[in-house]
Write an enzyme that holds these catalytic residues in place. Structure first.
Site, short mmCIF file in Angstrom:
data_model
loop_
_atom_site.label_atom_id
_atom_site.label_comp_id
_atom_site.label_asym_id
_atom_site.label_seq_id
_atom_site.Cartn_x
_atom_site.Cartn_y
_atom_site.Cartn_z
N TYR A 53 0.83 -1.22 0.00
CA TYR A 53 0.00 0.00 0.00
C TYR A 53 0.86 1.27 0.00
CZ TYR A 53 -3.95 -3.05 0.41
OH TYR A 53 -4.87 -4.03 0.13
N ASN A 89 -13.31 2.81 -5.43
CA ASN A 89 -11.88 3.08 -5.58
C ASN A 89 -11.29 3.69 -4.32
OD1 ASN A 89 -12.26 2.19 -8.19
ND2 ASN A 89 -12.43 4.25 -9.04
N HIS A 106 -14.58 1.37 0.07
CA HIS A 106 -13.56 0.39 0.42
C HIS A 106 -12.31 1.02 1.00
CE1 HIS A 106 -15.66 -2.24 -2.82
NE2 HIS A 106 -16.23 -2.37 -1.64
N CYS A 117 -8.24 1.84 18.33
CA CYS A 117 -9.21 2.92 18.62
C CYS A 117 -9.84 3.53 17.36
CB CYS A 117 -8.55 4.01 19.46
SG CYS A 117 -7.35 5.04 18.58
#
Length: 233
Positions: A53, A89, A106, A117
């Site tokens: 990511y 997206n 998403h 938390c």
């Protein structure tokens, strides 16, 4: 609540150079989906998942919204109370085009979320790995704010609420494999428009008022015209 819902998927961002979520080979940016986008991958494959990511987030910085993003943004800004922009997206191309109040079903690539938390931290286009490991509020681990397969998807509740008043439903660039778009076509929907590059086995195109098999940037002017005609009648 909006009269018009524009639901988009990877197809609308593909023209901006962002890869579609899942190609025919079952990979996403040369990674197996189960390795980087499935519940539990942060336990079994944390470093690779976070670095994946990070790669997407850093790569997003120089991506620009295309014509379709811009027209949708113009429509949303012109009719802010009548149009809801909902996307599957995780990129920020609608936001770069000036669109506000985008519902990201998403998750959002620029955000991290605390695993304990749920504090949200926006790191823009920075890498998380070793730079943003811990929550600034409770010091527990942060994770990409992305909905993995098997995760709960709390924003779906917001989407279903929007459909309570929807009269025009526009689908742009999604196969229907994750969200079965046909299910929203109840009698309350007066106009439905499907725009994909090609047919999908997950979508019955005969139940839509209009079907446009072409690039989003090529279809968007006709879509925008139909939306405006409906709102102005």
């Amino acid at each position: 609540m909006a009269k018009v819902i524009i639901l988009s998927g990877a197809g609308i961002s593909a023209e901006s150079g962002i890869s579609t979520f899942r190609d025919d080979n079952g990979l996403w940016e040369n990674h197996k989906i189960e390795d980087v986008c499935t519940n539990g991958c942060l336990i079994t494959n944390r470093e690779q998942t976070i670095k994946f990511y990070d790669m997407l987030r850093v790569g997003l910085e120089d991506k620009e919204p295309n014509y379709a993003h811009k027209i949708v943004s113009n429509l949303k800004n012109k009719y802010p109370n009548d149009i809801a922009v909902i996307t599957q997206n995780v990129d920020d191309l609608f936001e770069k085009a000036g669109c506000t109040d985008v519902l990201h079903l998403h998750g959002f690539l620029k955000e991290l979320r605390c695993e304990k938390c749920n504090t949200i931290v926006n790191i823009e286009y920075e890498k998380q790995f070793k730079d943003h490991d811990n929550c600034p509020k409770c010091n527990n681990l942060l994770r990409p704010n992305i909905v993995f397969f098997g995760d709960s998807a709390p924003k779906y509740k917001d989407m279903y609420e929007e459909f309570e008043t929807c009269e025009v439903f526009v689908v742009i660039g999604t196969s229907g494999a994750v969200i079965y778009t046909d299910m929203f076509l109840n009698p309350q929907i007066k106009l439905s428009i499907l725009n994909n590059l090609q047919e999908s086995p997950y979508i019955n195109d005969t139940v839509y008022s209009k079907v446009l098999y072409k690039k989003a940037s090529e279809a968007i002017d006709e879509i925008a015209s139909d939306i405006e005609k409906y709102l102005l009648n």
